[in-house]
Design a protein around this motif. Structure first.
Motif, PDB file in Angstrom:
ATOM      1  N   ASP A 155      16.391  34.557 -25.865  1.00 13.64           N
ATOM      2  CA  ASP A 155      15.080  34.704 -26.500  1.00 13.64           C
ATOM      3  C   ASP A 155      14.114  33.580 -26.118  1.00 13.64           C
ATOM      4  O   ASP A 155      12.926  33.645 -26.411  1.00 13.64           O
ATOM      5  N   LYS A 156      14.624  32.538 -25.460  1.00 10.95           N
ATOM      6  CA  LYS A 156      13.782  31.393 -25.068  1.00 10.95           C
ATOM      7  C   LYS A 156      13.210  31.566 -23.656  1.00 10.95           C
ATOM      8  O   LYS A 156      12.611  30.641 -23.111  1.00 10.95           O
ATOM      9  N   TYR A 157      13.417  32.749 -23.066  1.00 14.12           N
ATOM     10  CA  TYR A 157      13.020  32.986 -21.670  1.00 14.12           C
ATOM     11  C   TYR A 157      11.547  32.648 -21.430  1.00 14.12           C
ATOM     12  O   TYR A 157      11.198  31.903 -20.509  1.00 14.12           O
ATOM     13  N   GLN A 158      10.665  33.183 -22.261  1.00 17.52           N
ATOM     14  CA  GLN A 158       9.229  32.963 -22.078  1.00 17.52           C
ATOM     15  C   GLN A 158       8.879  31.488 -22.238  1.00 17.52           C
ATOM     16  O   GLN A 158       8.071  30.943 -21.485  1.00 17.52           O
ATOM     17  N   ALA A 159       9.519  30.841 -23.193  1.00 17.85           N
ATOM     18  CA  ALA A 159       9.245  29.416 -23.425  1.00 17.85           C
ATOM     19  C   ALA A 159       9.635  28.577 -22.202  1.00 17.85           C
ATOM     20  O   ALA A 159       8.929  27.626 -21.828  1.00 17.85           O
ATOM     21  N   VAL A 160      10.751  28.950 -21.572  1.00 16.50           N
ATOM     22  CA  VAL A 160      11.189  28.215 -20.383  1.00 16.50           C
ATOM     23  C   VAL A 160      10.232  28.464 -19.222  1.00 16.50           C
ATOM     24  O   VAL A 160       9.874  27.532 -18.483  1.00 16.50           O
ATOM     25  N   LEU A 161       9.794  29.723 -19.065  1.00 16.14           N
ATOM     26  CA  LEU A 161       8.829  30.029 -18.006  1.00 16.14           C
ATOM     27  C   LEU A 161       7.571  29.174 -18.153  1.00 16.14           C
ATOM     28  O   LEU A 161       7.009  28.695 -17.163  1.00 16.14           O
ATOM     29  N   GLU A 162       7.138  28.984 -19.380  1.00 17.97           N
ATOM     30  CA  GLU A 162       5.934  28.182 -19.627  1.00 17.97           C
ATOM     31  C   GLU A 162       6.202  26.686 -19.437  1.00 17.97           C
ATOM     32  O   GLU A 162       5.293  25.920 -19.113  1.00 17.97           O
ATOM     33  N   GLU A 163       7.466  26.274 -19.618  1.00 19.30           N
ATOM     34  CA  GLU A 163       7.821  24.859 -19.476  1.00 19.30           C
ATOM     35  C   GLU A 163       7.961  24.445 -18.005  1.00 19.30           C
ATOM     36  O   GLU A 163       7.712  23.280 -17.660  1.00 19.30           O
ATOM     37  N   VAL A 185      17.852  32.682 -16.086  1.00 22.12           N
ATOM     38  CA  VAL A 185      18.319  33.734 -17.006  1.00 22.12           C
ATOM     39  C   VAL A 185      19.805  33.534 -17.321  1.00 22.12           C
ATOM     40  O   VAL A 185      20.236  33.642 -18.470  1.00 22.12           O
ATOM     41  N   SER A 186      20.583  33.222 -16.288  1.00 17.70           N
ATOM     42  CA  SER A 186      22.018  32.989 -16.453  1.00 17.70           C
ATOM     43  C   SER A 186      22.283  31.796 -17.371  1.00 17.70           C
ATOM     44  O   SER A 186      23.140  31.854 -18.262  1.00 17.70           O
ATOM     45  N   GLN A 187      21.549  30.706 -17.169  1.00 21.66           N
ATOM     46  CA  GLN A 187      21.724  29.509 -18.006  1.00 21.66           C
ATOM     47  C   GLN A 187      21.416  29.814 -19.476  1.00 21.66           C
ATOM     48  O   GLN A 187      22.132  29.369 -20.383  1.00 21.66           O
ATOM     49  N   LEU A 188      20.365  30.585 -19.719  1.00 23.49           N
ATOM     50  CA  LEU A 188      19.990  30.916 -21.100  1.00 23.49           C
ATOM     51  C   LEU A 188      21.031  31.833 -21.755  1.00 23.49           C
ATOM     52  O   LEU A 188      21.342  31.678 -22.934  1.00 23.49           O
ATOM     53  N   LYS A 189      21.581  32.774 -20.993  1.00 21.24           N
ATOM     54  CA  LYS A 189      22.612  33.660 -21.535  1.00 21.24           C
ATOM     55  C   LYS A 189      23.836  32.860 -21.962  1.00 21.24           C
ATOM     56  O   LYS A 189      24.414  33.102 -23.028  1.00 21.24           O
ATOM     57  N   GLU A 190      24.230  31.908 -21.118  1.00 20.20           N
ATOM     58  CA  GLU A 190      25.400  31.076 -21.425  1.00 20.20           C
ATOM     59  C   GLU A 190      25.208  30.308 -22.729  1.00 20.20           C
ATOM     60  O   GLU A 190      26.167  30.015 -23.439  1.00 20.20           O
ATOM     61  N   GLN A 191      23.964  29.968 -23.031  1.00 20.09           N
ATOM     62  CA  GLN A 191      23.661  29.204 -24.249  1.00 20.09           C
ATOM     63  C   GLN A 191      23.265  30.105 -25.425  1.00 20.09           C
ATOM     64  O   GLN A 191      22.805  29.616 -26.453  1.00 20.09           O
ATOM     65  N   ASN A 192      23.445  31.429 -25.235  1.00 20.97           N
ATOM     66  CA  ASN A 192      23.014  32.396 -26.257  1.00 20.97           C
ATOM     67  C   ASN A 192      21.555  32.174 -26.655  1.00 20.97           C
ATOM     68  O   ASN A 192      21.186  32.182 -27.833  1.00 20.97           O
ATOM     69  N   ALA A 193      20.724  31.932 -25.637  1.00 26.97           N
ATOM     70  CA  ALA A 193      19.320  31.592 -25.906  1.00 26.97           C
ATOM     71  C   ALA A 193      18.375  32.434 -25.039  1.00 26.97           C
ATOM     72  O   ALA A 193      17.322  31.963 -24.611  1.00 26.97           O
TER      73      ALA A 193
END
Length: 470
Positions: free
Chosen positions: A324-332, A314-322
């Motif tokens: 909204d990609k949380y679900q996609a990363v969980l699936e990856e 979650v922290s990494q995605l926030k830093e990248q302003n991303a």
């Protein structure tokens, strides 16, 4: 007529002095919180008290300005009847990379010399080659070598896998086996099947370690007891539940009057809980204990991802302003894990898989790879249970050499080098090991220690934190 169950009291290892505060307050409990209650804890009759290793060594030096070796010696003086236990990351010792055998051997020797009784040894890939040196050194020093299996789920982790690796551990000369369920993934019925299967494969005592993260841990312990588990890890109630372990007093009461009755005295346990309760309140007020870690995180079960790995992602995605990609990363994540040989998700493999999944979603699949990913795929962490995806491995590594030997076989002896680099700071043999594991952090501590000693000589020392001088 009800089936008669043979009496088999469950033993309890208490985690309040190590994993409980590592899980809930980032390993910040200082020695002065421990020593006043240690004599009472020593009367309980625990199987062991886990009090060292894991992240405690780093935290002592870095944040608490304590000498971790002195902490161990002080605790040993108080625990006259109870065995002390530590967590060791195999060839990584307590750091994040592989160390030469001579450094591992010396660390294990010094741990036992300073009072350690049981050394729980694990490897993030369950590669037993990375545990051999630690086990041999522990046995040579007269310690109890507990070889640890990191519990995880996946196609490769069949009952045959767990049974076969249990047999291998017994043939290594281990004294006991621990199942380390760091994410709270082990469900009650699965625990019963796992323990029964492993018990049929080995005569070694089996200890079960889990976390309350997903909310099922107490039930898991009950089913494990029915299946014949020998020891369970618990934490005294003020530092139990959430991302810590089930509460000691609760499990003692739950087993009372059953064939698994622990026989532990609730009055003594209440005295221990009363000691730690004000410190818990202090940690909550200061923010050191975040209420978020005290609840149940069912996503752990849904995605089979440890809580710490989720928060890091979650922290990494926030830093990248991303975000909204949380679900996609969980699936990856499961796809990356499969490409990487289905490693258990525990430090450092969890960070490697999680970071790579984030990069895949943001930049395209394996367009960019971290150095840690390259090290994993080239064999420098050891052997995974399943082979790597050969296409992904080729895409990431290109012509980089892949090793199949035990990674530490490629390392030159290192102790003499660390001795030389550390000589200006060395006041005890153990300082060399502190320096070997955390060079900059150790030097900062050595400077602090020297300054405190100078203040003592001048009668100006501030010892309010109890850390130094002793």
């Amino acid at each position: 007529m009800a089936e008669q169950v043979a009496k088999k009291p469950i033993k309890i290892t208490e985690t309040i002095l190590r994993d409980a505060h590592q899980s809930l307050i980032a390993t910040r409990m200082p020695i002065e919180q421990m020593l006043p209650i240690a004599a009472t804890m020593d009367k309980v009759g625990y199987n062991a008290v886990e009090c060292w290793g894991g992240a405690t060594f780093d935290a002592c030096l870095r944040f608490l300005k304590e000498d971790p070796w002195e902490r161990l010696r002080k605790l040993k003086k108080e625990f006259k009847n109870t065995k002390l236990q530590m967590l060791l990351r195999g060839q990584n010792i307590l750091g994040y990379k592989h160390y030469p055998d001579d450094v591992v051997e010396y660390f294990v020797k010094k741990s036992i010399d300073n009072g350690m009784d049981i050394i729980r040894i694990f490897d993030c890939l369950n590669d037993l080659r990375n545990l051999e040196t630690s086990v041999k050194a522990c046995k040579a020093g007269g310690g109890h070598a507990q070889v640890t299996l990191v519990y995880t789920l996946g196609d490769a982790y069949t009952m045959d896998y767990w049974m076969n690796i249990s047999r291998e551990i017994e043939s290594m000369g281990a004294d006991s086996i621990c199942i380390k369920d760091m994410s709270g993934l082990l469900l009650p019925v699965a625990a019963e099947e796992l323990i029964r299967s492993m018990k049929s494969a080995t005569k070694l005592p089996i200890e079960l370690h889990t976390h309350y993260t997903s909310g099922v841990a107490s039930m898991t312990y009950m089913k494990a007891a029915e299946a014949g588990v020998d020891i369970i890890d618990c934490a005294i109630s003020p530092f139990a539940l959430g991302t810590s372990q089930p509460a000691t007093e609760v499990m003692v009461e739950a087993f009372k009057g059953t064939p698994y009755d622990t026989g532990l005295d609730q009055n003594l346990l209440a005295e221990i809980a009363d000691h730690f309760r004000p410190y818990r309140e202090e940690c909550l007020k200061s923010g050191l204990m975040d209420p978020k870690v005290l609840g149940v995180n069912i996503k752990t079960l849904l995605y089979q991802v440890p809580g710490g790995m989720l928060s890091n992602m979650v922290s990494q995605l926030k830093e990248q302003n991303a975000s909204d990609k949380y679900q996609a990363v969980l699936e990856e994540i499961p796809r990356v894990r499969k490409d990487f040989g289905e490693p258990p998700l525990v430090t450092p493999s969890s960070q490697i898989v999680g970071t790579q999944a984030v990069m895949n979603v943001l930049m395209g699949r394996y367009k960019v790879a971290t150095e840690q990913t390259k090290d994993l795929l080239s064999g420098h962490y050891g052997k995974t249970v399943k082979p790597f995806n050969p296409e992904v491995q080729k895409q990431i590594l290109g012509d980089r050499e892949v090793i199949t030997c035990r990674p530490a076989d490629l390392l030159e002896p290192g102790l003499a080098k660390f001795e030389e680099e550390c000589k200006e700071w060395k006041q005890q043999d153990e300082d060399v090991l502190s320096y070997a594991l955390f060079p900059q952090v150790a030097v900062d501590f050595f400077k602090y220690r020297m300054a405190q000693q100078e203040k003592v000589d001048l009668g100006q020392a501030d010892t309010k934190n109890g850390a130094y001088p002793a």
